[in-house]
Structures are given as structure tokens and as C-alpha cells.
Design a protein around this motif. Sequence first.
Motif, PDB file in Angstrom:
ATOM      1  N   ILE A  80       0.966  -1.259  -0.079  1.00  0.00           N
ATOM      2  CA  ILE A  80      -0.069  -0.320  -0.062  1.00  0.00           C
ATOM      3  C   ILE A  80       1.180   1.289   0.090  1.00  0.00           C
ATOM      4  O   ILE A  80       1.796   1.284   0.839  1.00  0.00           O
ATOM      5  N   THR A  81       0.647   2.104  -0.756  1.00  0.00           N
ATOM      6  CA  THR A  81       1.369   3.432  -1.112  1.00  0.00           C
ATOM      7  C   THR A  81       0.753   4.488  -0.708  1.00  0.00           C
ATOM      8  O   THR A  81      -0.539   4.664  -0.926  1.00  0.00           O
ATOM      9  N   GLY A  82       1.499   5.654  -0.390  1.00  0.00           N
ATOM     10  CA  GLY A  82       0.757   7.138  -0.195  1.00  0.00           C
ATOM     11  C   GLY A  82       1.989   8.311  -0.193  1.00  0.00           C
ATOM     12  O   GLY A  82       3.169   7.828  -0.388  1.00  0.00           O
ATOM     13  N   GLY A 110      12.217   6.085   0.676  1.00  0.00           N
ATOM     14  CA  GLY A 110      13.149   5.283   0.246  1.00  0.00           C
ATOM     15  C   GLY A 110      14.211   4.583   1.425  1.00  0.00           C
ATOM     16  O   GLY A 110      14.790   3.811   1.075  1.00  0.00           O
ATOM     17  N   SER A 111      13.711   4.788   2.592  1.00  0.00           N
ATOM     18  CA  SER A 111      14.429   4.240   3.775  1.00  0.00           C
ATOM     19  C   SER A 111      13.549   3.309   4.695  1.00  0.00           C
ATOM     20  O   SER A 111      12.258   3.985   4.945  1.00  0.00           O
ATOM     21  N   SER A 112      14.000   2.446   5.059  1.00  0.00           N
ATOM     22  CA  SER A 112      13.200   1.485   5.967  1.00  0.00           C
ATOM     23  C   SER A 112      13.036   2.406   7.218  1.00  0.00           C
ATOM     24  O   SER A 112      13.989   2.806   8.093  1.00  0.00           O
ATOM     25  N   THR A 113      11.800   2.334   7.843  1.00  0.00           N
ATOM     26  CA  THR A 113      11.622   3.164   9.185  1.00  0.00           C
ATOM     27  C   THR A 113      10.706   2.369   9.814  1.00  0.00           C
ATOM     28  O   THR A 113       9.839   1.899   9.618  1.00  0.00           O
ATOM     29  N   ALA A 114      10.795   2.298  11.079  1.00  0.00           N
ATOM     30  CA  ALA A 114      10.402   1.842  12.296  1.00  0.00           C
ATOM     31  C   ALA A 114       8.625   2.451  12.319  1.00  0.00           C
ATOM     32  O   ALA A 114       8.726   3.552  12.383  1.00  0.00           O
ATOM     33  N   ASN A 115       7.841   1.486  12.317  1.00  0.00           N
ATOM     34  CA  ASN A 115       6.351   2.193  12.601  1.00  0.00           C
ATOM     35  C   ASN A 115       6.322   3.157  13.884  1.00  0.00           C
ATOM     36  O   ASN A 115       6.854   2.640  14.940  1.00  0.00           O
ATOM     37  N   GLY A 116       5.880   4.180  13.511  1.00  0.00           N
ATOM     38  CA  GLY A 116       5.469   5.064  14.968  1.00  0.00           C
ATOM     39  C   GLY A 116       6.814   5.851  15.210  1.00  0.00           C
ATOM     40  O   GLY A 116       6.721   6.445  16.349  1.00  0.00           O
ATOM     41  N   TRP A 131       5.617   7.065   0.675  1.00  0.00           N
ATOM     42  CA  TRP A 131       5.910   6.017   1.542  1.00  0.00           C
ATOM     43  C   TRP A 131       5.360   4.582   1.092  1.00  0.00           C
ATOM     44  O   TRP A 131       4.130   4.736   0.091  1.00  0.00           O
ATOM     45  N   SER A 132       5.319   3.694   1.596  1.00  0.00           N
ATOM     46  CA  SER A 132       4.864   2.250   1.236  1.00  0.00           C
ATOM     47  C   SER A 132       4.833   1.232   2.505  1.00  0.00           C
ATOM     48  O   SER A 132       5.782   1.220   3.477  1.00  0.00           O
ATOM     49  N   VAL A 133       3.919   0.532   2.731  1.00  0.00           N
ATOM     50  CA  VAL A 133       3.884  -0.380   3.707  1.00  0.00           C
ATOM     51  C   VAL A 133       3.345  -1.822   3.103  1.00  0.00           C
ATOM     52  O   VAL A 133       2.324  -1.982   2.232  1.00  0.00           O
ATOM     53  N   SER A 134       3.962  -2.733   3.561  1.00  0.00           N
ATOM     54  CA  SER A 134       3.455  -4.427   2.795  1.00  0.00           C
ATOM     55  C   SER A 134       3.126  -5.136   3.963  1.00  0.00           C
ATOM     56  O   SER A 134       3.683  -5.065   5.059  1.00  0.00           O
ATOM     57  N   ILE A 135       1.732  -5.546   3.833  1.00  0.00           N
ATOM     58  CA  ILE A 135       1.162  -6.352   4.866  1.00  0.00           C
ATOM     59  C   ILE A 135       0.825  -7.698   4.175  1.00  0.00           C
ATOM     60  O   ILE A 135       0.726  -7.814   2.828  1.00  0.00           O
ATOM     61  N   ASN A 136       0.914  -8.953   4.758  1.00  0.00           N
ATOM     62  CA  ASN A 136       0.713 -10.147   4.397  1.00  0.00           C
ATOM     63  C   ASN A 136      -0.680 -10.757   4.734  1.00  0.00           C
ATOM     64  O   ASN A 136      -0.955 -10.629   6.110  1.00  0.00           O
ATOM     65  N   LEU A 137      -1.371 -10.931   3.725  1.00  0.00           N
ATOM     66  CA  LEU A 137      -2.747 -11.549   4.153  1.00  0.00           C
ATOM     67  C   LEU A 137      -2.817 -12.836   4.029  1.00  0.00           C
ATOM     68  O   LEU A 137      -2.248 -13.439   2.853  1.00  0.00           O
ATOM     69  N   PRO A 138      -3.613 -13.766   4.681  1.00  0.00           N
ATOM     70  CA  PRO A 138      -3.805 -14.989   4.778  1.00  0.00           C
ATOM     71  C   PRO A 138      -4.904 -15.141   3.571  1.00  0.00           C
ATOM     72  O   PRO A 138      -5.602 -14.277   3.154  1.00  0.00           O
ATOM     73  N   GLU A 139      -4.686 -16.511   3.124  1.00  0.00           N
ATOM     74  CA  GLU A 139      -5.877 -16.918   1.979  1.00  0.00           C
ATOM     75  C   GLU A 139      -7.253 -16.655   2.790  1.00  0.00           C
ATOM     76  O   GLU A 139      -7.528 -17.038   3.824  1.00  0.00           O
ATOM     77  N   ASN A 140      -8.279 -16.187   1.936  1.00  0.00           N
ATOM     78  CA  ASN A 140      -9.710 -16.307   2.376  1.00  0.00           C
ATOM     79  C   ASN A 140     -10.162 -17.437   1.923  1.00  0.00           C
ATOM     80  O   ASN A 140     -10.700 -17.798   0.960  1.00  0.00           O
TER      81      ASN A 140
END
Length: 202
Positions: A80-82, A110-116, A131-140
Motif C-alpha cells: 500500500i502506497t501514499g 526510500g528508507s526503512s523506518t520503524a512504525n511510529g 511511503w509504502s507499507v507491505s502487509i501479508n494477507l492469509p488466504e480467504n
Amino acid sequence: MAKPNWLTTTPASGSGNGTISNSGTAHTGRVARTGTVTVTGVGVATPATYKVTQEAKAEYVSFDNGAEMAASKEGGALTITGKSNSSKLTFSFVGDAAGVEIPATYIANGSSTANGTAIAGDPGAVSEFIWSVSINLPENVTVDTLERVLKVTANGGQSQQITIKQAAGDAYISVDPTEIIIPQDGSSVSVNVTSNTSWTVS
């Protein structure tokens, strides 16, 4: 001292009395920027100068996909980007996230940053950044569309939300065992049904 590259002055030269028009490129940083313009006159030992300040953009955070995005039923990594000009972004889920966790880090400018935590170098002070954040979704594995609401909050409290709609899984049904023998006296024997949808017996 040269004028800043974001500032355009017109005309570049003149003679006698005149007016200098000053305009700038759009400023997306959350801190006002300044510069100095020098006007040098022929035969004048000390040039005249004036200071220019451009107002900042209010602190903000946004999603590139708007308020909603789709995800496949198979799940997996979803990026997800913004954009933002904040010094710190915090990601969280609103309500039930259905088995998905917020990652410990995301990418800011462009740099890895800790959430918060504060973003290194505070790029948002001078310009908006991606910015971008990647989340892993389980199979539905249900026959329903799953919705998860991701929230991102800027350091100043400004926030935005996006609804991630994961496509419904495929319906399935199975029985175990697939063959039974009922005793002569007619007493009950059970068969287990495994399914993610409603079913009827005929």
C-alpha cells in the motif's frame, strides 16, 4: 548570494525604476522555505537584497488508492502506497484485522523506518515524500469478502483510512467418512461435514 532554484523572478534585468515579479514552484514541505534575491546595479558598490519566504503546506498523509483497494482471495503480500510530509507515520488497523498484523517497519522516502518513530532526516520538512507499507494477507477460505481497515496517522494527528477488500474464497464441501454402515437396530452413525458454505441434505 544566488536566489533559490524554486524561485522565479521576472524580469531578469532592467533600467531605472521597475518591478520584479516573484513566483515559486508549489511547496509541498510542511516548513516554510526562504531565500534571498540580490539586485546588483551598475556602478553601485553594495547590491540591494530582499528576503523571500514561501508558505508551507499543512501536514498531511494520503493513500494513493483513495479510500478502498482490492486484494485477491489467495492472499500474500500486499503493498500500500501514499504520500506525506509528516515527520512520523503510525500504522494501525481499525477494528478486527482478521489475522493480519501491522509490520514493524515501512518505507519512507526510500528508507526503512520503524512504525511510529521519527523518519530519518525528516524529508517532509522540505518536500512531500512517498511511503509504502507491505502487509501479508492469509488466504480467504470463507465465501464472504473480508474487509480490513488500515489507518495511517501523521505526527500532527492527521489521519487517513483505507478499506482493503479481499475477494471471497471458493466454496467447498466434503464429508468424512464417505461410506457408513448403520447397525441392524437402526442406531445413529455420524458423518462429519467440512464446509465454508451453507448446505442441505437430500
